[in-house]
Structures are given as structure tokens and as C-alpha cells.
Design a protein around this motif. Structure first.
Motif, PDB file in Angstrom:
ATOM      1  N   UNK A 219      16.737   4.273 -50.911  1.00 27.83           N
ATOM      2  CA  UNK A 219      16.094   2.984 -51.175  1.00 27.83           C
ATOM      3  C   UNK A 219      16.672   2.437 -52.476  1.00 27.83           C
ATOM      4  N   UNK A 220      17.345   1.292 -52.425  1.00 31.70           N
ATOM      5  CA  UNK A 220      18.005   0.789 -53.636  1.00 31.70           C
ATOM      6  C   UNK A 220      17.009   0.176 -54.613  1.00 31.70           C
ATOM      7  N   UNK A 221      17.364   0.213 -55.872  1.00 29.15           N
ATOM      8  CA  UNK A 221      16.599  -0.454 -56.918  1.00 29.15           C
ATOM      9  C   UNK A 221      17.343  -1.743 -57.272  1.00 29.15           C
ATOM     10  N   UNK A 222      16.695  -2.881 -57.073  1.00 30.09           N
ATOM     11  CA  UNK A 222      17.328  -4.171 -57.351  1.00 30.09           C
ATOM     12  C   UNK A 222      17.075  -4.542 -58.802  1.00 30.09           C
ATOM     13  N   UNK A 223      18.122  -4.674 -59.607  1.00 29.73           N
ATOM     14  CA  UNK A 223      17.939  -5.023 -61.012  1.00 29.73           C
ATOM     15  C   UNK A 223      17.206  -6.359 -61.168  1.00 29.73           C
ATOM     16  N   UNK A 224      16.230  -6.389 -62.051  1.00 33.89           N
ATOM     17  CA  UNK A 224      15.412  -7.590 -62.223  1.00 33.89           C
ATOM     18  C   UNK A 224      16.228  -8.778 -62.717  1.00 33.89           C
ATOM     19  N   UNK A 225      17.300  -8.511 -63.486  1.00 32.18           N
ATOM     20  CA  UNK A 225      18.091  -9.629 -63.997  1.00 32.18           C
ATOM     21  C   UNK A 225      18.811 -10.358 -62.872  1.00 32.18           C
ATOM     22  N   UNK A 226      19.247  -9.606 -61.824  1.00 30.25           N
ATOM     23  CA  UNK A 226      19.896 -10.256 -60.688  1.00 30.25           C
ATOM     24  C   UNK A 226      18.880 -11.075 -59.909  1.00 30.25           C
ATOM     25  N   UNK A 227      17.689 -10.509 -59.716  1.00 26.29           N
ATOM     26  CA  UNK A 227      16.639 -11.247 -59.019  1.00 26.29           C
ATOM     27  C   UNK A 227      16.267 -12.512 -59.777  1.00 26.29           C
ATOM     28  N   UNK A 228      16.245 -12.433 -61.098  1.00 27.88           N
ATOM     29  CA  UNK A 228      15.899 -13.590 -61.926  1.00 27.88           C
ATOM     30  C   UNK A 228      16.932 -14.703 -61.794  1.00 27.88           C
ATOM     31  N   UNK A 229      18.211 -14.325 -61.836  1.00 26.13           N
ATOM     32  CA  UNK A 229      19.274 -15.327 -61.885  1.00 26.13           C
ATOM     33  C   UNK A 229      19.705 -15.793 -60.499  1.00 26.13           C
ATOM     34  N   UNK A 230      19.733 -14.891 -59.527  1.00 21.84           N
ATOM     35  CA  UNK A 230      20.384 -15.174 -58.248  1.00 21.84           C
ATOM     36  C   UNK A 230      19.424 -15.413 -57.084  1.00 21.84           C
ATOM     37  N   UNK A 231      18.323 -14.665 -57.021  1.00 25.43           N
ATOM     38  CA  UNK A 231      17.577 -14.548 -55.783  1.00 25.43           C
ATOM     39  C   UNK A 231      16.436 -15.549 -55.697  1.00 25.43           C
ATOM     40  N   UNK A 232      16.398 -16.242 -54.560  1.00 20.90           N
ATOM     41  CA  UNK A 232      15.300 -17.162 -54.270  1.00 20.90           C
ATOM     42  C   UNK A 232      14.140 -16.420 -53.633  1.00 20.90           C
ATOM     43  N   UNK A 233      14.428 -15.596 -52.630  1.00 17.89           N
ATOM     44  CA  UNK A 233      13.411 -14.811 -51.949  1.00 17.89           C
ATOM     45  C   UNK A 233      13.981 -13.444 -51.616  1.00 17.89           C
ATOM     46  N   UNK A 234      13.123 -12.430 -51.670  1.00 16.36           N
ATOM     47  CA  UNK A 234      13.463 -11.109 -51.159  1.00 16.36           C
ATOM     48  C   UNK A 234      12.424 -10.758 -50.116  1.00 16.36           C
ATOM     49  N   UNK A 235      12.838 -10.722 -48.866  1.00 15.32           N
ATOM     50  CA  UNK A 235      11.894 -10.607 -47.759  1.00 15.32           C
ATOM     51  C   UNK A 235      12.000  -9.256 -47.073  1.00 15.32           C
ATOM     52  N   UNK A 236      10.864  -8.618 -46.883  1.00 15.83           N
ATOM     53  CA  UNK A 236      10.811  -7.382 -46.115  1.00 15.83           C
ATOM     54  C   UNK A 236      10.581  -7.687 -44.657  1.00 15.83           C
ATOM     55  N   UNK A 237      11.240  -6.954 -43.773  1.00 16.21           N
ATOM     56  CA  UNK A 237      11.128  -7.202 -42.336  1.00 16.21           C
ATOM     57  C   UNK A 237      10.621  -5.955 -41.632  1.00 16.21           C
ATOM     58  N   UNK A 238       9.360  -5.617 -41.840  1.00 25.79           N
ATOM     59  CA  UNK A 238       8.786  -4.447 -41.194  1.00 25.79           C
ATOM     60  C   UNK A 238       8.521  -4.682 -39.724  1.00 25.79           C
ATOM     61  N   UNK A 239       8.257  -3.587 -38.991  1.00 21.22           N
ATOM     62  CA  UNK A 239       8.024  -3.689 -37.556  1.00 21.22           C
ATOM     63  C   UNK A 239       6.772  -4.520 -37.274  1.00 21.22           C
ATOM     64  N   UNK A 240       5.772  -4.436 -38.161  1.00 17.32           N
ATOM     65  CA  UNK A 240       4.554  -5.205 -37.929  1.00 17.32           C
ATOM     66  C   UNK A 240       4.845  -6.699 -37.931  1.00 17.32           C
ATOM     67  N   UNK A 241       5.754  -7.131 -38.815  1.00 21.50           N
ATOM     68  CA  UNK A 241       6.107  -8.539 -38.842  1.00 21.50           C
ATOM     69  C   UNK A 241       6.845  -8.942 -37.570  1.00 21.50           C
ATOM     70  N   UNK A 242       7.690  -8.069 -37.082  1.00 19.02           N
ATOM     71  CA  UNK A 242       8.389  -8.349 -35.841  1.00 19.02           C
ATOM     72  C   UNK A 242       7.399  -8.497 -34.691  1.00 19.02           C
ATOM     73  N   UNK A 243       6.426  -7.619 -34.630  1.00 19.70           N
ATOM     74  CA  UNK A 243       5.415  -7.699 -33.587  1.00 19.70           C
ATOM     75  C   UNK A 243       4.633  -8.998 -33.693  1.00 19.70           C
ATOM     76  N   UNK A 244       4.271  -9.356 -34.934  1.00 15.67           N
ATOM     77  CA  UNK A 244       3.489 -10.564 -35.139  1.00 15.67           C
ATOM     78  C   UNK A 244       4.228 -11.773 -34.579  1.00 15.67           C
TER      79      UNK A 244
END
Length: 316
Positions: free
Chosen positions: A258-283
């Protein structure tokens, strides 16, 4: 009926019934399931696909741990064998596909009619058996969560796997510029045959250098959507390729890390980080059946014939 049973948790790669150490056992006299409600349908399974979640279930490492023994398996296709008295949408003989939490590694499976999708004319049942989980996951991730648009740049890690292939194909349908990452010449050639804009072979290329070179040649600023079912070091390297406002779709961790995403990259680059679990797929599949089935049918037209190698065909 024949059914594959998980009798104890352990290594899924050991042959069924091979020894007392085998986790899996093949039963040839397992009871055929009966209809359990007026709206239930019994399906004679034609094909069922093997997903990473099934592998984790046998190991006992999946988030949901059913009591032993159990029949594994999720998505499947087949023909309606029996219907309950209140079933109105299907009749005996109709070709269908669906997915379940458990139970598809058997000759028969029970489903509620609201969970079944009719397989359209011209769509092979073997191909349909690989659609619901992989394509459902990628459809939710790319179309609903990331809202992938034409000309955006999509980077797909683990692109030669089940969800990876579906992400590549859905990305092309959406009009995105698709970069596929895999390992091995044969896999890369297969991805190129699907029309990817750029393919990275990790066995002889560095993902950062290869993708940066492609982006520069196309005068593109970076990756707009990162589709990641792999995790580990490859995720960390891919973060260096993101465009400003990029979105990360966390699909899984096939690498085991499981990777650790550096907070500085999330701050500067990332708009959203979305998890796609099986429950969401079912929904999505359960609550938006018209949209999901429509897109699965569209994807069926883009399925390559070798995709049949990714599913298990059961005897009639």
C-alpha cells in the motif's frame, strides 16, 4: 452439480483435492440451489472470471470473510434455468450475466432478477462472463468518479490485467489519450493492438522517463487521471507524472504494498483521490442499472478475442 469449494484458507494455487494441504476441493455432488424467493432466478453458469478479490478470499485476506466452507467466485454469465413466480423480466433460456459476493464457481447460481443483466445478441457469453466486475469497476472509476473527458491523459497501471484492460478500453471510448503500463513484450504488443497511445514495458523501460518522453512529444503537460490497481513503488513513481489538478483512482494493491502518497504532492497536484471499493461498484450497478448495462454493452463491442483467456469456461 459441480462446485469449487474453499474448505480451508490457504494457497489458491495448489490444485483442488491434490492433498490435505489443498485449500480448494472440487465437489461433483454439491446440491443444486433452489429458488429462494418469488423474484429469484437460477442461472446455469457458462463462464465465470477469476478476479484478484477471489484470490484474496481463498487466502483469507479479503475484507469480507465468509464462513467455511464456501463457493468463491463473483461475476458470471449463463442461461436462465428456472424462475420464481414473480419474475417478469426473464424467462428460461435467456442469456444473462451478473455478479455475486460468492458462488459463481459452480454450475448453478441463484440471483434476484433485479441483479441480472440480459446479454445482448452478438455478445459471446464467455466474454460477458468477464464484464460485470472489471468493467463495472472501471466504469464507476473513470466515468462517474473521474468524469474522464476527451483529450485528457489517462495513465493505466497494471494495464494487462482484468481491470487494467477494461480501463484502457473505456478510456479509449471516452476519447482520452491512454498510456498503458505493463511488464513483458507480449502484454505490451497486446495493449498496442487495443489502440493505446503509448505503452511502457517495465521489463526494459523506466516509467518516468518513458512517459515524460511521450508527453513531451505530444506537448502534453502531464497525467490528468491515474488509474492504479497496483500500488507500491510504481504508484510513487507515477505521482511524479501528474498534471496540476490530476485525479488518482485507487483501485487496489496487486503489488502487495500500500503506497504512501506524500502530502506535498497531494497539495500541489491532486484534485481528488478516489477509492474504488467493491461496495461502490455494487452501489453503481444496483442503483444505475440502465447506465451500467448500456456501457457494458458498448464495451462488449471493443472486447478483444484473447480476453477469453481471462475467464474460466464451465461444462454444459
Amino acid at each position: 452439480m459441480e462446485a469449487l469449494l474453499v474448505r480451508k484458507l490457504g494457497d489458491p494455487t495448489l490444485p483442488p483435492n491434490a492433498s490435505e494441504n489443498s485449500s480448494l476441493g472440487l465437489s461433483t455432488s454439491y446440491p443444486i440451489p433452489n429458488l429462494n424467493s418469488p423474484n429469484s432466478v437460477r442461472v446455469r453458469v457458462k463462464a465465470t472470471s477469476l478476479n484478484f478479490a477471489n484470490y484474496l478470499q481463498v487466502l483469507g485476506k479479503y475484507q469480507e470473510k465468509p464462513p467455511l466452507p464456501f463457493i468463491p467466485g463473483s461475476d458470471y454469465s449463463g442461461v436462465v434455468d428456472a424462475v420464481g413466480p414473480k419474475v417478469t423480466n426473464f424467462k428460461i433460456g435467456d442469456p444473462v450475466c451478473s455478479f455475486a459476493a460468492l458462488g459463481s464457481f459452480a454450475q448453478f447460481v441463484i440471483a434476484n432478477e433485479s441483479d441480472l443483466f440480459r446479454v445482448p445478441d452478438g455478445c459471446d457469453l464467455v466474454a460477458a462472463g468477464a464484464l460485470p466486475v472489471a468493467y463495472g469497476t472501471s466504469h464507476v472509476a473513470l466515468v462517474h468518479r473521474a468524469q474522464l473527458r476527451p483529450k485528457q491523459v489517462l495513465l493505466v497501471l497494471g494495464a494487462a490485467g482484468g481491470v487494467g484492460l477494461s480501463a484502457v478500453q473505456i478510456g479509449k471510448v471516452c476519447g482520452a489519450t491512454v498510456i498503458a503500463v505493463a511488464r513483458g513484450k507480449e502484454k505490451v504488443q497486446f495493449l498496442k493492438s487495443l489502440g493505446v497511445d503509448h505503452a511502457v514495458d517495465l521489463s526494459n523501460a523506466n516509467v518516468i522517463e518513458s512517459v515524460k518522453g511521450f508527453l513531451k512529444s505530444r506537448k502534453l503537460k502531464g497525467i490528468d487521471v491515474l488509474y492504479d490497481p497496483v500500488g507500491g513503488k510504481l504508484t510513487k513513481d507515477s505521482l511524479k507524472l501528474l498534471n496540476w489538478g490530476a485525479q488518482i483512482l485507487v483501485i487496489g494493491f496487486a503489488s502487495g504494498e500500500v503506497p504512501v502518497i506524500p502530502a506535498n504532492i497531494a497539495l500541489v497536484k491532486v484534485k481528488h483521490s478516489n477509492g474504488q471499493g467493491r461496495a461502490q461498484t455494487k452501489l453503481f450497478l444496483y442503483h444505475h442499472p440502465c447506465q451500467s448495462v448500456h456501457h457494458l454493452y458498448r464495451c462488449a463491442n471493443h472486447l478483444p478475442q484473447p480476453l477469453a483467456n481471462y475467464v474460466t469456461v464451465l461444462g454444459d
